[in-house]
Motif scaffolding. Structure first.
Motif, PDB file in Angstrom:
ATOM      1  N   GLN A   1       0.914  -1.121   0.053  1.00 14.01           N
ATOM      2  CA  GLN A   1      -0.094  -0.066   0.044  1.00 14.01           C
ATOM      3  C   GLN A   1       0.977   1.334  -0.170  1.00 14.01           C
ATOM      4  OE1 GLN A   1      -3.339  -0.074  -0.516  1.00 14.01           O
ATOM      5  NE2 GLN A   1      -2.990  -2.329  -0.548  1.00 14.01           N
ATOM      6  N   PRO A   2       0.335   2.243  -0.742  1.00  8.89           N
ATOM      7  CA  PRO A   2       1.057   3.669  -0.745  1.00  8.89           C
ATOM      8  C   PRO A   2       1.396   4.043   0.686  1.00  8.89           C
ATOM      9  CG  PRO A   2      -0.521   3.732  -2.478  1.00  8.89           C
ATOM     10  CD  PRO A   2      -0.870   2.521  -1.535  1.00  8.89           C
ATOM     11  N   LEU A   3       2.546   4.760   1.009  1.00  4.78           N
ATOM     12  CA  LEU A   3       2.804   5.298   2.295  1.00  4.78           C
ATOM     13  C   LEU A   3       1.662   6.586   2.350  1.00  4.78           C
ATOM     14  CD1 LEU A   3       6.644   5.479   2.311  1.00  4.78           C
ATOM     15  CD2 LEU A   3       5.090   3.739   3.541  1.00  4.78           C
ATOM     16  N   ASP A   4       1.257   6.913   3.571  1.00  4.69           N
ATOM     17  CA  ASP A   4       0.467   8.027   4.158  1.00  4.69           C
ATOM     18  C   ASP A   4       1.444   9.170   4.549  1.00  4.69           C
ATOM     19  OD1 ASP A   4      -1.165   9.799   4.954  1.00  4.69           O
ATOM     20  OD2 ASP A   4      -2.017   8.566   6.232  1.00  4.69           O
ATOM     21  N   PRO A   5       1.553  10.325   3.364  1.00  2.00           N
ATOM     22  CA  PRO A   5       2.620  11.407   3.981  1.00  2.00           C
ATOM     23  C   PRO A   5       2.208  11.944   5.220  1.00  2.00           C
ATOM     24  CG  PRO A   5       1.214  11.765   2.127  1.00  2.00           C
ATOM     25  CD  PRO A   5       0.946  10.332   2.214  1.00  2.00           C
ATOM     26  N   GLN A   6       0.918  11.948   5.697  1.00  2.00           N
ATOM     27  CA  GLN A   6       0.439  12.483   6.691  1.00  2.00           C
ATOM     28  C   GLN A   6       0.811  11.837   8.188  1.00  2.00           C
ATOM     29  OE1 GLN A   6      -0.365  15.701   6.566  1.00  2.00           O
ATOM     30  NE2 GLN A   6      -0.337  15.178   4.141  1.00  2.00           N
ATOM     31  N   ASP A   7       1.210  10.456   8.078  1.00  2.00           N
ATOM     32  CA  ASP A   7       1.519   9.417   8.905  1.00  2.00           C
ATOM     33  C   ASP A   7       3.077   9.439   9.316  1.00  2.00           C
ATOM     34  OD1 ASP A   7       1.935   7.485  10.927  1.00  2.00           O
ATOM     35  OD2 ASP A   7       0.692   6.347  10.071  1.00  2.00           O
ATOM     36  N   PRO A   8       3.641  10.241  10.277  1.00  2.00           N
ATOM     37  CA  PRO A   8       4.985  10.202  10.499  1.00  2.00           C
ATOM     38  C   PRO A   8       5.594   8.922  10.586  1.00  2.00           C
ATOM     39  CG  PRO A   8       3.927  10.826  12.498  1.00  2.00           C
ATOM     40  CD  PRO A   8       2.862  10.915  11.483  1.00  2.00           C
ATOM     41  N   GLY A   9       4.718   7.791  11.040  1.00  2.00           N
ATOM     42  CA  GLY A   9       5.375   6.661  11.050  1.00  2.00           C
ATOM     43  C   GLY A   9       5.554   6.227   9.643  1.00  2.00           C
ATOM     44  N   ASP A  10       4.935   6.734   8.669  1.00  2.00           N
ATOM     45  CA  ASP A  10       5.041   6.056   7.491  1.00  2.00           C
ATOM     46  C   ASP A  10       6.352   6.758   6.600  1.00  2.00           C
ATOM     47  OD1 ASP A  10       3.412   3.995   7.272  1.00  2.00           O
ATOM     48  OD2 ASP A  10       1.642   5.132   6.349  1.00  2.00           O
ATOM     49  N   ARG A  11       6.662   7.922   7.139  1.00  2.00           N
ATOM     50  CA  ARG A  11       7.394   9.039   6.303  1.00  2.00           C
ATOM     51  C   ARG A  11       8.839   8.305   6.238  1.00  2.00           C
ATOM     52  NH1 ARG A  11       6.952  13.097   9.273  1.00  2.00           N
ATOM     53  NH2 ARG A  11       8.924  13.173  10.210  1.00  2.00           N
ATOM     54  N   HIS A  12       9.331   8.413   5.214  1.00  4.96           N
ATOM     55  CA  HIS A  12      10.796   7.996   4.834  1.00  4.96           C
ATOM     56  C   HIS A  12      11.692   9.216   4.636  1.00  4.96           C
ATOM     57  CE1 HIS A  12      10.234   3.661   3.805  1.00  4.96           C
ATOM     58  NE2 HIS A  12       9.589   3.678   4.597  1.00  4.96           N
ATOM     59  N   GLY A  13      12.509   9.626   5.504  1.00  6.80           N
ATOM     60  CA  GLY A  13      13.418  10.545   5.427  1.00  6.80           C
ATOM     61  C   GLY A  13      12.756  11.829   6.075  1.00  6.80           C
ATOM     62  N   PRO A  14      13.457  13.093   6.082  1.00  8.73           N
ATOM     63  CA  PRO A  14      13.036  14.244   6.997  1.00  8.73           C
ATOM     64  C   PRO A  14      11.872  14.983   6.539  1.00  8.73           C
ATOM     65  CG  PRO A  14      14.770  14.819   5.576  1.00  8.73           C
ATOM     66  CD  PRO A  14      14.647  13.473   5.458  1.00  8.73           C
ATOM     67  N   ARG A  15      11.176  15.858   7.253  1.00  7.19           N
ATOM     68  CA  ARG A  15      10.039  16.794   6.649  1.00  7.19           C
ATOM     69  C   ARG A  15      10.432  17.871   6.552  1.00  7.19           C
ATOM     70  NH1 ARG A  15       8.102  19.637  11.200  1.00  7.19           N
ATOM     71  NH2 ARG A  15       8.728  18.864  13.369  1.00  7.19           N
ATOM     72  N   THR A  16       9.967  18.827   5.392  1.00  3.69           N
ATOM     73  CA  THR A  16      10.361  19.999   5.220  1.00  3.69           C
ATOM     74  C   THR A  16       9.927  21.032   6.153  1.00  3.69           C
ATOM     75  OG1 THR A  16      10.854  19.564   2.811  1.00  3.69           O
ATOM     76  CG2 THR A  16      10.827  21.648   3.345  1.00  3.69           C
ATOM     77  N   GLY A  17      10.633  21.781   6.499  1.00  2.39           N
ATOM     78  CA  GLY A  17      10.176  22.774   7.759  1.00  2.39           C
ATOM     79  C   GLY A  17      11.440  23.964   7.912  1.00  2.39           C
ATOM     80  N   ASP A  18      11.171  24.870   8.928  1.00  2.00           N
ATOM     81  CA  ASP A  18      12.157  25.822   9.312  1.00  2.00           C
ATOM     82  C   ASP A  18      13.016  25.327  10.224  1.00  2.00           C
ATOM     83  OD1 ASP A  18      13.110  28.210  10.044  1.00  2.00           O
ATOM     84  OD2 ASP A  18      11.443  28.844  11.110  1.00  2.00           O
ATOM     85  N   ALA A  19      13.952  24.285   9.693  1.00  3.25           N
ATOM     86  CA  ALA A  19      15.034  23.699  10.452  1.00  3.25           C
ATOM     87  C   ALA A  19      15.946  24.822  10.988  1.00  3.25           C
ATOM     88  CB  ALA A  19      15.922  22.779   9.541  1.00  3.25           C
ATOM     89  N   ILE A  20      16.194  25.892  10.186  1.00  5.78           N
ATOM     90  CA  ILE A  20      17.182  26.774  10.705  1.00  5.78           C
ATOM     91  C   ILE A  20      16.684  27.403  12.131  1.00  5.78           C
ATOM     92  CG2 ILE A  20      18.166  29.075  10.465  1.00  5.78           C
ATOM     93  CD1 ILE A  20      18.861  27.980   7.765  1.00  5.78           C
ATOM     94  N   GLY A  21      15.337  27.733  11.970  1.00  7.81           N
ATOM     95  CA  GLY A  21      14.500  28.302  13.241  1.00  7.81           C
ATOM     96  C   GLY A  21      14.629  27.462  14.328  1.00  7.81           C
ATOM     97  N   ASP A  22      14.161  26.133  13.892  1.00  5.17           N
ATOM     98  CA  ASP A  22      14.182  25.407  15.140  1.00  5.17           C
ATOM     99  C   ASP A  22      15.467  25.078  15.895  1.00  5.17           C
ATOM    100  OD1 ASP A  22      11.738  24.733  14.429  1.00  5.17           O
ATOM    101  OD2 ASP A  22      11.859  22.759  13.689  1.00  5.17           O
ATOM    102  N   LEU A  23      16.503  24.994  15.125  1.00  2.00           N
ATOM    103  CA  LEU A  23      18.012  25.063  15.521  1.00  2.00           C
ATOM    104  C   LEU A  23      18.096  26.276  16.573  1.00  2.00           C
ATOM    105  CD1 LEU A  23      19.811  23.897  12.471  1.00  2.00           C
ATOM    106  CD2 LEU A  23      20.124  22.859  14.746  1.00  2.00           C
TER     107      LEU A  23
END
Length: 277
Positions: free
Chosen positions: A16-38
């Motif tokens: 079955q296709p991975l669900d992009p909304q389910d973090p348990g299914d996500r392969h690799g990092p999510r795109t966001g404000d990584a610099i701000g989080d750091l």
């Protein structure tokens, strides 16, 4: 900005296709404000705790880590060249471009300058606010150029001449600064020259850039923190002679380089000569 091509994936044995909304299914990092989080994590961190690390990933797979300590350090802990760059600031109104956590803006405010911090990271600007910086711009120099604001100095501290991005982008960036420049304005920028690198880890990448018609020192990167990454972005680690060439016709002229044109890390001063062509 280049982004990698994403191909479809299937979920384990189920097919079955991975669900992009389910973090348990996500392969690799999510795109966001990584610099701000750091920056927010580093700002909140106990001084005795282990340093917060950024992961710098290049598009050819080269990866390294670096602490964020210098992004928030008080001025007495800065490298000499950073303090020297701040001493070159002239006039009253300063635009701190790629302000990060506001370390430079904070010092300039203490010195009596009217400082605006500009960054594309909302988290970075929140740290600036917590550091006492009140004039904040969330966006790019192009977006801010239409605001009617005028500045005496444009500061690109911490190798932020890299924000010129590429041969194609750099003249537009510099023209945007010229549109906001008061008479006699200067750009004070720190550069990191990778074009002339002899590091074996850099030479194949430089040769690839030259074959593609790019400046040898251009880098395509993303910054990661935990499970968050920025988009891929270009960062221009150019030689002073290349900066002088890119400035032609933009209203700016390279008038000084310190310590000299052969240094890997340098401070460049560009002086307003006219309105851009």
């Amino acid at each position: 900005m280049n982004t990698p091509t994403v191909t479809a994936a299937t979920g384990g044995d189920s097919g079955q296709p991975l669900d992009p909304q389910d973090p348990g299914d996500r392969h690799g990092p999510r795109t966001g404000d990584a610099i701000g989080d750091l920056l927010l994590a580093a700002h909140r961190a106990d001084p005795d705790a282990a340093p917060v690390l950024q992961i710098i990933e290049r598009d050819d797979g080269f990866v390294k880590s670096a602490p964020l300590t210098s992004w928030l350090a008080p001025i007495d802990q800065w490298p000499d060249e950073d303090r020297q760059a701040l001493d070159l600031v002239k006039g009253h109104r300063v635009l701190d471009i790629g302000a990060g956590g506001g370390r430079a803006a904070r010092v300039l405010l203490e010195r009596g300058h009217d400082v605006t911090a500009l960054d594309v990271s909302a988290g970075a600007l929140e740290v600036c606010r917590r550091q006492g910086v009140r004039s904040l711009v969330h966006g790019t120099v192009d977006e801010h150029a239409g605001s009617g604001a005028r500045y005496d100095t444009f500061l690109l501290l911490g190798a932020n001449l890299g924000l010129l991005e590429s041969r194609e982008r750099a003249p537009r960036f510099l023209r945007a600064l010229a549109a906001m420049a008061a008479p006699g304005a200067v750009v004070i920028g720190q550069g990191h020259n990778m074009t002339d690198s002899r590091d074996p880890q850099q030479l194949p990448y430089n040769r690839r850039n030259l074959r593609a018609g790019r400046i040898a020192g251009q880098r395509t990167l993303r910054i990661r923190y935990r499970d968050v990454t920025t988009h891929w972005f270009h960062y221009l680690c150019l030689a002073p002679r290349e900066l002088a060439g890119l400035a032609a016709g933009t209203g700016w002229q390279l008038t000084d380089t310190a310590p000299d044109d052969t240094a890997t890390d340098y401070i460049a001063t560009l002086t307003l000569t006219s309105t851009s062509d």
